[in-house]
Design a protein around this motif. Structure first.
Motif, PDB file in Angstrom:
ATOM      1  N   VAL A  96      88.973  74.182  69.877  1.00 22.81           N
ATOM      2  CA  VAL A  96      87.561  74.708  69.929  1.00 22.81           C
ATOM      3  C   VAL A  96      87.368  75.411  68.718  1.00 22.81           C
ATOM      4  N   PHE A  97      86.269  75.638  68.232  1.00 18.83           N
ATOM      5  CA  PHE A  97      85.888  76.403  67.016  1.00 18.83           C
ATOM      6  C   PHE A  97      84.465  76.852  67.157  1.00 18.83           C
ATOM      7  N   GLY A  98      84.139  78.028  66.414  1.00 12.90           N
ATOM      8  CA  GLY A  98      82.801  78.395  66.491  1.00 12.90           C
ATOM      9  C   GLY A  98      82.363  79.144  67.886  1.00 12.90           C
ATOM     10  N   THR A  99      81.277  78.786  68.757  1.00  5.70           N
ATOM     11  CA  THR A  99      81.093  79.452  69.657  1.00  5.70           C
ATOM     12  C   THR A  99      80.973  78.591  71.011  1.00  5.70           C
ATOM     13  N   GLY A 100      81.153  79.045  72.116  1.00  2.00           N
ATOM     14  CA  GLY A 100      80.863  78.121  73.195  1.00  2.00           C
ATOM     15  C   GLY A 100      80.904  79.042  74.502  1.00  2.00           C
ATOM     16  N   LEU A 101      80.895  78.039  75.780  1.00  5.16           N
ATOM     17  CA  LEU A 101      80.627  78.649  77.085  1.00  5.16           C
ATOM     18  C   LEU A 101      81.771  78.039  78.012  1.00  5.16           C
ATOM     19  N   ILE A 102      82.444  78.724  78.944  1.00  9.62           N
ATOM     20  CA  ILE A 102      83.368  78.138  79.905  1.00  9.62           C
ATOM     21  C   ILE A 102      82.977  78.613  81.249  1.00  9.62           C
ATOM     22  N   GLY A 103      83.106  77.518  82.012  1.00 10.20           N
ATOM     23  CA  GLY A 103      82.671  77.750  83.638  1.00 10.20           C
ATOM     24  C   GLY A 103      82.966  76.540  84.320  1.00 10.20           C
ATOM     25  N   ARG A 104      82.542  76.584  85.534  1.00 10.16           N
ATOM     26  CA  ARG A 104      82.542  75.590  86.583  1.00 10.16           C
ATOM     27  C   ARG A 104      81.406  74.380  85.781  1.00 10.16           C
ATOM     28  N   ARG A 105      80.154  75.158  85.357  1.00  9.79           N
ATOM     29  CA  ARG A 105      79.123  74.070  84.938  1.00  9.79           C
ATOM     30  C   ARG A 105      78.516  74.932  83.966  1.00  9.79           C
TER      31      ARG A 105
END
Length: 188
Positions: A96-105
């Motif tokens: 990954v790079f930059g921004t993001g979200l992590i989760g089940r959905r």
């Protein structure tokens, strides 16, 4: 009414069964559809409390000339972007790079834009749908718990365990382990 002769004081017609006091308007069935002025209640909007700073604030935006058509494929990191490899307890690896979200959905709030949406397979449902947000600052990964149900714990290589306060950013150096309820990932 059908026009039949009725005795005085009759409440209903003996021929058609219609009420003697009924009018064409009272015989009409009510329209089940809402009218033009029906107010539809929307759920109250929640403020997540997580403050996101646009990437342009940290580095110069990579401009694409207007005559070049941008590809619609997977996100492409700008040349100067720092990359991180996330190794999940599920056996999956994600760069990954930059921004993001992590989760089940994971799902961004209206108006939010992220480079990555990282989905974790969790049959036990211990990880929240949108569990945490991540980004990069000065070459170091940061995370912020998005008010998850089971919380987030960071274990840095040179430090003990740290329970993350929802909505607050925590720097996660390479080699750290981030625990999301029953799952975790290691930052390389």
């Amino acid at each position: 009414m059908c026009g039949a002769e009725l005795p005085p004081g009759a409440m209903f017609c003996g021929e058609c069964g219609s009420s003697t006091s009924a009018t064409p308007e009272s015989r009409r069935k009510p329209d089940p559809r809402p009218g033009d002025t029906t107010a539809i209640e929307r759920p109250a909007r929640r403020n997540s409390g997580v403050i996101s700073i646009p990437l342009e604030g940290f580095r110069a935006a990579t401009a694409i000339p207007s005559f070049v058509e941008a590809p619609v494929s997977a996100p492409v990191a700008p040349p100067a972007a720092t990359r991180f490899v996330l190794r999940f307890s599920t056996g999956e690896t994600r760069t990954v790079f930059g921004t993001g979200l992590i989760g089940r959905r994971p799902l961004p709030q209206p108006g939010e834009v992220f480079d990555h949406l990282v989905q974790i397979t969790d049959p036990g449902l211990s990880v929240s749908k949108t569990h945490l947000e991540f980004g990069e600052h000065d070459g170091v990964l940061w995370i912020a718990d998005r008010f998850s149900g089971n919380g987030t714990i960071v274990r840095r290589p040179d430090d003990g365990a740290l329970r993350c306060e929802p909505g607050r950013r925590y720097l996660v150096p390479r080699g750290s382990r981030v625990e999301l309820a029953e799952h975790f990932f290691v930052v390389d």
